[in-house]
Write a protein that holds these residues in place. Structure first.
Motif, PDB file in Angstrom:
ATOM      1  N   VAL A 249       0.843  -1.214   0.000  1.00  0.00           N
ATOM      2  CA  VAL A 249       0.000   0.000   0.000  1.00  0.00           C
ATOM      3  C   VAL A 249       0.872   1.256   0.000  1.00  0.00           C
ATOM      4  O   VAL A 249       2.028   1.208   0.426  1.00  0.00           O
ATOM      5  CB  VAL A 249      -0.931   0.055   1.249  1.00  0.00           C
ATOM      6  CG1 VAL A 249      -1.968  -1.044   1.207  1.00  0.00           C
ATOM      7  CG2 VAL A 249      -0.136   0.022   2.546  1.00  0.00           C
ATOM      8  N   PRO A 250       0.319   2.390  -0.437  1.00  0.00           N
ATOM      9  CA  PRO A 250       1.070   3.643  -0.343  1.00  0.00           C
ATOM     10  C   PRO A 250       1.497   3.894   1.102  1.00  0.00           C
ATOM     11  O   PRO A 250       0.750   3.575   2.041  1.00  0.00           O
ATOM     12  CB  PRO A 250       0.064   4.704  -0.809  1.00  0.00           C
ATOM     13  CG  PRO A 250      -0.943   3.958  -1.625  1.00  0.00           C
ATOM     14  CD  PRO A 250      -1.013   2.582  -1.050  1.00  0.00           C
ATOM     15  N   SER A 251       2.678   4.478   1.265  1.00  0.00           N
ATOM     16  CA  SER A 251       3.198   4.693   2.626  1.00  0.00           C
ATOM     17  C   SER A 251       2.300   5.625   3.434  1.00  0.00           C
ATOM     18  O   SER A 251       2.323   5.600   4.661  1.00  0.00           O
ATOM     19  CB  SER A 251       4.618   5.251   2.542  1.00  0.00           C
ATOM     20  OG  SER A 251       5.417   4.370   1.801  1.00  0.00           O
ATOM     21  N   CYS A 252       1.535   6.481   2.752  1.00  0.00           N
ATOM     22  CA  CYS A 252       0.697   7.448   3.479  1.00  0.00           C
ATOM     23  C   CYS A 252      -0.684   6.870   3.817  1.00  0.00           C
ATOM     24  O   CYS A 252      -1.591   7.614   4.188  1.00  0.00           O
ATOM     25  CB  CYS A 252       0.495   8.712   2.635  1.00  0.00           C
ATOM     26  SG  CYS A 252       2.016   9.379   1.994  1.00  0.00           S
ATOM     27  N   SER A 253      -0.855   5.555   3.718  1.00  0.00           N
ATOM     28  CA  SER A 253      -2.195   4.981   3.957  1.00  0.00           C
ATOM     29  C   SER A 253      -2.543   4.916   5.436  1.00  0.00           C
ATOM     30  O   SER A 253      -1.714   4.520   6.264  1.00  0.00           O
ATOM     31  CB  SER A 253      -2.268   3.544   3.446  1.00  0.00           C
ATOM     32  OG  SER A 253      -1.808   3.436   2.149  1.00  0.00           O
ATOM     33  N   VAL A 254      -3.795   5.262   5.736  1.00  0.00           N
ATOM     34  CA  VAL A 254      -4.330   4.929   7.063  1.00  0.00           C
ATOM     35  C   VAL A 254      -4.824   3.496   6.942  1.00  0.00           C
ATOM     36  O   VAL A 254      -5.662   3.193   6.096  1.00  0.00           O
ATOM     37  CB  VAL A 254      -5.493   5.873   7.447  1.00  0.00           C
ATOM     38  CG1 VAL A 254      -6.119   5.430   8.761  1.00  0.00           C
ATOM     39  CG2 VAL A 254      -4.987   7.306   7.545  1.00  0.00           C
ATOM     40  N   VAL A 255      -4.269   2.585   7.765  1.00  0.00           N
ATOM     41  CA  VAL A 255      -4.598   1.165   7.579  1.00  0.00           C
ATOM     42  C   VAL A 255      -5.719   0.693   8.494  1.00  0.00           C
ATOM     43  O   VAL A 255      -6.170  -0.442   8.386  1.00  0.00           O
ATOM     44  CB  VAL A 255      -3.332   0.278   7.752  1.00  0.00           C
ATOM     45  CG1 VAL A 255      -2.419   0.409   6.544  1.00  0.00           C
ATOM     46  CG2 VAL A 255      -2.574   0.600   9.027  1.00  0.00           C
ATOM     47  N   PRO A 324       8.792   7.799   1.302  1.00  0.00           N
ATOM     48  CA  PRO A 324       7.763   7.499   2.310  1.00  0.00           C
ATOM     49  C   PRO A 324       6.724   8.607   2.457  1.00  0.00           C
ATOM     50  O   PRO A 324       5.708   8.407   3.115  1.00  0.00           O
ATOM     51  CB  PRO A 324       8.585   7.394   3.601  1.00  0.00           C
ATOM     52  CG  PRO A 324       9.746   8.325   3.367  1.00  0.00           C
ATOM     53  CD  PRO A 324      10.065   8.218   1.898  1.00  0.00           C
ATOM     54  N   VAL A 325       6.977   9.769   1.852  1.00  0.00           N
ATOM     55  CA  VAL A 325       6.058  10.892   2.093  1.00  0.00           C
ATOM     56  C   VAL A 325       5.412  11.445   0.823  1.00  0.00           C
ATOM     57  O   VAL A 325       4.445  12.192   0.906  1.00  0.00           O
ATOM     58  CB  VAL A 325       6.770  12.060   2.845  1.00  0.00           C
ATOM     59  CG1 VAL A 325       7.096  11.647   4.252  1.00  0.00           C
ATOM     60  CG2 VAL A 325       8.011  12.554   2.122  1.00  0.00           C
ATOM     61  N   ASP A 326       5.955  11.102  -0.329  1.00  0.00           N
ATOM     62  CA  ASP A 326       5.426  11.654  -1.570  1.00  0.00           C
ATOM     63  C   ASP A 326       5.353  10.537  -2.608  1.00  0.00           C
ATOM     64  O   ASP A 326       6.384  10.039  -3.057  1.00  0.00           O
ATOM     65  CB  ASP A 326       6.357  12.779  -2.050  1.00  0.00           C
ATOM     66  CG  ASP A 326       5.843  13.433  -3.298  1.00  0.00           C
ATOM     67  OD1 ASP A 326       5.155  12.748  -4.089  1.00  0.00           O
ATOM     68  OD2 ASP A 326       6.124  14.617  -3.496  1.00  0.00           O
ATOM     69  N   GLY A 486      -5.892  15.609   1.146  1.00  0.00           N
ATOM     70  CA  GLY A 486      -4.857  15.718   0.109  1.00  0.00           C
ATOM     71  C   GLY A 486      -3.743  16.691   0.455  1.00  0.00           C
ATOM     72  O   GLY A 486      -2.943  17.062  -0.409  1.00  0.00           O
ATOM     73  N   VAL A 487      -3.632  17.097   1.711  1.00  0.00           N
ATOM     74  CA  VAL A 487      -2.567  18.037   2.105  1.00  0.00           C
ATOM     75  C   VAL A 487      -1.215  17.341   1.989  1.00  0.00           C
ATOM     76  O   VAL A 487      -1.062  16.215   2.481  1.00  0.00           O
ATOM     77  CB  VAL A 487      -2.745  18.463   3.590  1.00  0.00           C
ATOM     78  CG1 VAL A 487      -1.713  19.489   4.000  1.00  0.00           C
ATOM     79  CG2 VAL A 487      -4.126  18.969   3.835  1.00  0.00           C
ATOM     80  N   PRO A 488      -0.213  17.978   1.351  1.00  0.00           N
ATOM     81  CA  PRO A 488       1.088  17.305   1.276  1.00  0.00           C
ATOM     82  C   PRO A 488       1.782  17.256   2.636  1.00  0.00           C
ATOM     83  O   PRO A 488       1.521  18.091   3.511  1.00  0.00           O
ATOM     84  CB  PRO A 488       1.888  18.159   0.291  1.00  0.00           C
ATOM     85  CG  PRO A 488       1.186  19.454   0.189  1.00  0.00           C
ATOM     86  CD  PRO A 488      -0.234  19.256   0.642  1.00  0.00           C
ATOM     87  N   VAL A 493       4.045  19.500   8.196  1.00  0.00           N
ATOM     88  CA  VAL A 493       5.174  19.637   9.137  1.00  0.00           C
ATOM     89  C   VAL A 493       5.877  20.996   9.019  1.00  0.00           C
ATOM     90  O   VAL A 493       6.945  21.181   9.598  1.00  0.00           O
ATOM     91  CB  VAL A 493       6.207  18.498   8.959  1.00  0.00           C
ATOM     92  CG1 VAL A 493       5.593  17.160   9.306  1.00  0.00           C
ATOM     93  CG2 VAL A 493       6.784  18.464   7.552  1.00  0.00           C
ATOM     94  N   LYS A 494       5.262  21.939   8.305  1.00  0.00           N
ATOM     95  CA  LYS A 494       6.016  23.175   8.038  1.00  0.00           C
ATOM     96  C   LYS A 494       6.332  23.963   9.316  1.00  0.00           C
ATOM     97  O   LYS A 494       7.309  24.707   9.343  1.00  0.00           O
ATOM     98  CB  LYS A 494       5.333  24.035   6.977  1.00  0.00           C
ATOM     99  CG  LYS A 494       4.051  24.685   7.410  1.00  0.00           C
ATOM    100  CD  LYS A 494       3.542  25.615   6.327  1.00  0.00           C
ATOM    101  CE  LYS A 494       2.339  26.331   6.905  1.00  0.00           C
ATOM    102  NZ  LYS A 494       1.240  26.469   6.024  1.00  0.00           N
ATOM    103  N   LEU A 495       5.558  23.777  10.375  1.00  0.00           N
ATOM    104  CA  LEU A 495       5.836  24.529  11.605  1.00  0.00           C
ATOM    105  C   LEU A 495       6.670  23.728  12.615  1.00  0.00           C
ATOM    106  O   LEU A 495       6.883  24.158  13.751  1.00  0.00           O
ATOM    107  CB  LEU A 495       4.529  24.977  12.250  1.00  0.00           C
ATOM    108  CG  LEU A 495       3.713  25.940  11.384  1.00  0.00           C
ATOM    109  CD1 LEU A 495       2.405  26.311  12.067  1.00  0.00           C
ATOM    110  CD2 LEU A 495       4.512  27.209  11.056  1.00  0.00           C
ATOM    111  N   ALA A 496       7.167  22.570  12.209  1.00  0.00           N
ATOM    112  CA  ALA A 496       7.998  21.763  13.126  1.00  0.00           C
ATOM    113  C   ALA A 496       9.293  22.525  13.415  1.00  0.00           C
ATOM    114  O   ALA A 496       9.755  23.319  12.586  1.00  0.00           O
ATOM    115  CB  ALA A 496       8.308  20.423  12.487  1.00  0.00           C
ATOM    116  N   PRO A 497       9.893  22.293  14.599  1.00  0.00           N
ATOM    117  CA  PRO A 497      11.134  23.001  14.925  1.00  0.00           C
ATOM    118  C   PRO A 497      12.197  22.751  13.853  1.00  0.00           C
ATOM    119  O   PRO A 497      12.330  21.631  13.359  1.00  0.00           O
ATOM    120  CB  PRO A 497      11.564  22.370  16.253  1.00  0.00           C
ATOM    121  CG  PRO A 497      10.386  21.623  16.770  1.00  0.00           C
ATOM    122  CD  PRO A 497       9.468  21.336  15.625  1.00  0.00           C
TER     123      PRO A 497
END
Ligand code: ADP
Ligand code: 5SP
Length: 536
Positions: A249-255, A324-326, A486-488, A493-497
């Motif tokens: 399955v795609p890595s971004c799947s909720v299983v 793993p993310v795209d 569908g958010v990338p 994670v853009k606000l992560a430290p």
């Protein structure tokens, strides 16, 4: 006044070589909890060293599957004892050491679905595995199976074009082929084969979790462009393999949602989502928020170096994995087996078993080590395929020993020169804007990071925790919560430290290593061209 509601969080797990680790990341993307269970220290009854058993042939390396399950039980109890509030966990994901495989016995799926909250999971899964000692990534006993697989698909390059790598001994398809050939009965009693990552996810789901595309790329079985199992590779490894693996399955799947076992025993919310688990290196890529052009160096049990790739470029060295993310992109990875355990050996031999003595030696020696160069491969290395210790003085003459401080610098400089040379062999160039992101246990050591910055001529950054695979897993869980929209991943994670600067190249480093790198590469070729070296 009512207590303010506890902040919601996601959990990120890592089932790595030496331990199981967990972090909780709050909605503001800060790490609020970290814990681990160390196999050798906390589960001594399994008798592992560095989390594994090396068998008598020196090639076969396994870990007991029930040790991993028991480690999960222990860490959850530790969290409960510390007052961790499981009801605030919105979602979880995780990572596993790559390539290792778990063999579920016929009927295990039913047991997994009906776990009683009154008992530990490891008590209930005692009889659920047809192979009790799982082959792991350090295993290099499948040379014959590798040759068979390459021959079946038209050679090493053909296999690499299809699956992202030529046949590697630790890759799961070859490991499965060995189990089928040497233990056909265990194979026939197996209803499901998981990677360490999908096995760990299955424990949380209470049912078999599919393999994700990214970790699935480390099996020599997945067509990395089409994202389907290669029938030719499956057929070359073992019969009925597709049904035992399930569809990837795609890595971004909720299983699915977490098993009721964890809801009733620990108080997880019933809707807590489980996102597909992936490999520890892909999860680290997510945790370090690697961007195109950056280079990640993980200094865990293994050392790895990885890059973000837009287009796959499979070759005879290195690996290409699905990102793993795209879903459109890829990552390139080089793996070096003689990582932390080799550093620990030299620390024990030359620095009185002390990291601070080891660091002192790095600080008291000069960049370039007076021209002394060393190769330290106590176990057969993956990149390059070489074994033994080889030391050369400034005149390129092989010597049998170095003074203690010189030995330590030769080890660290040699490890990083090998990484740079082999990364450049894949086409990677250090640019003026190159950032190196370092992670893994040895990234705690600033003196080691200084050598990394000097050899690469680039600044080295770290994130707040060396457990980037856990952090990446928690970030991926947050991404799973937003997946339907569908958010990338980058947006989530853009606000992560931001990573912190840990080391910058010392003045003069580029001249020193411009001279040493070609020498190191030539000496490596010299050693490789002496056939007896490969057999040592
Ligand atoms: N201060 C230090 N200097 C160098 N290496 C260190 C230091 N602290 C820990 N390590 C190394 O980190 C390794 C564990 O790294 P880690 O990333 O946790 O491994 P894994 O995820 O593979 O279980 C240990 O084997 C140890 O050698
Ligand atoms: O084999 C590889 C990657 O191809 C290793 O990197 C394993 O994934 C083990 O990871 P660590 O436990 O050393 O982080």
């Amino acid at each position: 006044m009512a207590e303010p509601a506890a902040p919601r969080c996601c959990l990120g797990w890592d089932f790595s070589t030496q331990q199981v680790k967990v972090v909780a990341v709050d909605a503001d993307l800060n790490v609020s909890y970290e814990d681990s269970v160390h196999f050798d220290r906390d589960l001594p009854e399994f008798g592992t060293q560095g989390g594994v058993h090396v068998h008598q042939d020196g090639l076969t390396v396994t870990s007991p599957v029930l040790m991993w399950v028991q480690a999960l039980d222990i860490i959850l109890e530790k969290m409960k004892a510390s007052g961790f509030d499981f009801s605030r966990v919105l979602a979880l994901s995780g990572a596993g050491q790559q390539h290792g495989s778990v063999y579920w016995r016929a009927g295990a799926g039913r047991v997994l679905m009906s776990l009683s909250p009154d008992l530990w999971v490891h008590e209930q899964l005692q009889a659920c595995f047809s192979v009790s000692d799982c082959p792991v990534w350090m295993d290099c006993s499948t040379a014959a199976q590798c040759r068979q697989l390459e021959a079946a698909v038209g050679g090493a390059q053909a296999l690499s074009c299809l699956t992202g790598s030529r046949a590697y001994e630790r890759f799961t398809g070859n490991q499965i082929a060995k189990i089928y050939q040497q233990n056909p009965e265990a194979y026939s009693h197996t209803e499901r084969i998981s990677l360490v990552s999908s096995f760990a996810a299955s424990l949380f789901l209470g049912s078999y979790c599919p393999v994700d595309y990214s970790d699935g790329s480390g099996m020599n079985l997945l067509q990395i462009q089409d994202k389907v199992w290669s029938q030719a590779c499956l057929d070359a490894c073992a019969p009925h393999l597709e049904e035992k693996l399930g569809s990837p399955v795609p890595s971004c799947s909720v299983v699915g949602a977490i098993s009721s076992y964890y809801v009733r025993r620990y108080g997880f919310p019933p809707g807590c989502k489980v996102m597909a688990f992936t490999g520890d290196n892909p999860a680290s890529l997510a945790g370090m928020r690697l961007e195109e052009g950056d280079i990640a160096v993980s200094l865990g049990t293994s050392d790895t170096l990885f890059l973000w790739l837009r287009e796959p470029t499979p070759a005879l060295e290195g690996h290409i994995f699905c990102s793993p993310v795209d879903p459109q992109h890829y990552m390139a990875l080089l793996c070096f087996k003689n990582g932390s355990l080799m550093r620990e050996k030299i620390r024990d031999e030359s620095a009185s078993c002390s990291w601070s003595e080891f660091s002192k030696a790095l600080r008291s020696t000069q960049m370039g080590n007076g021209g002394n160069l060393g190769f330290y491969f106590d176990v057969k290395e993956i990149t390059p395929e070489m074994i033994g210790r080889h030391r050369f003085n400034a005149e390129n003459r092989e010597v049998s020993a170095f003074p203690r401080d010189v030995e330590i610098r030769a080890l660290i400089e040699g490890q990083f020169m090998a990484k740079r040379i082999h990364a450049e062999g894949l086409g990677y160039q250090v640019m003026p804007k190159t950032k190196i992101l370092a992670t893994g246990g040895a990234s705690h050591n600033r003196d080691i990071l200084q050598v990394l910055a000097d050899v690469f001529g680039a600044p080295v950054y770290v994130i707040d925790t060396a457990n980037s695979a856990c952090v990446g897993s928690a970030y991926r869980a947050f991404h799973g919560l937003a997946a339907e929209t569908g958010v990338p991943f980058s947006e989530v994670v853009k606000l992560a430290p931001s990573p912190r600067l840990a080391a910058t190249p010392s003045p003069g480093a580029s001249q020193v290593y411009a001279a040493l790198l070609p020498r190191y590469a030539q000496l490596e070729q010299r050693i490789l061209s002496q056939p007896r070296r490969l057999l040592e």
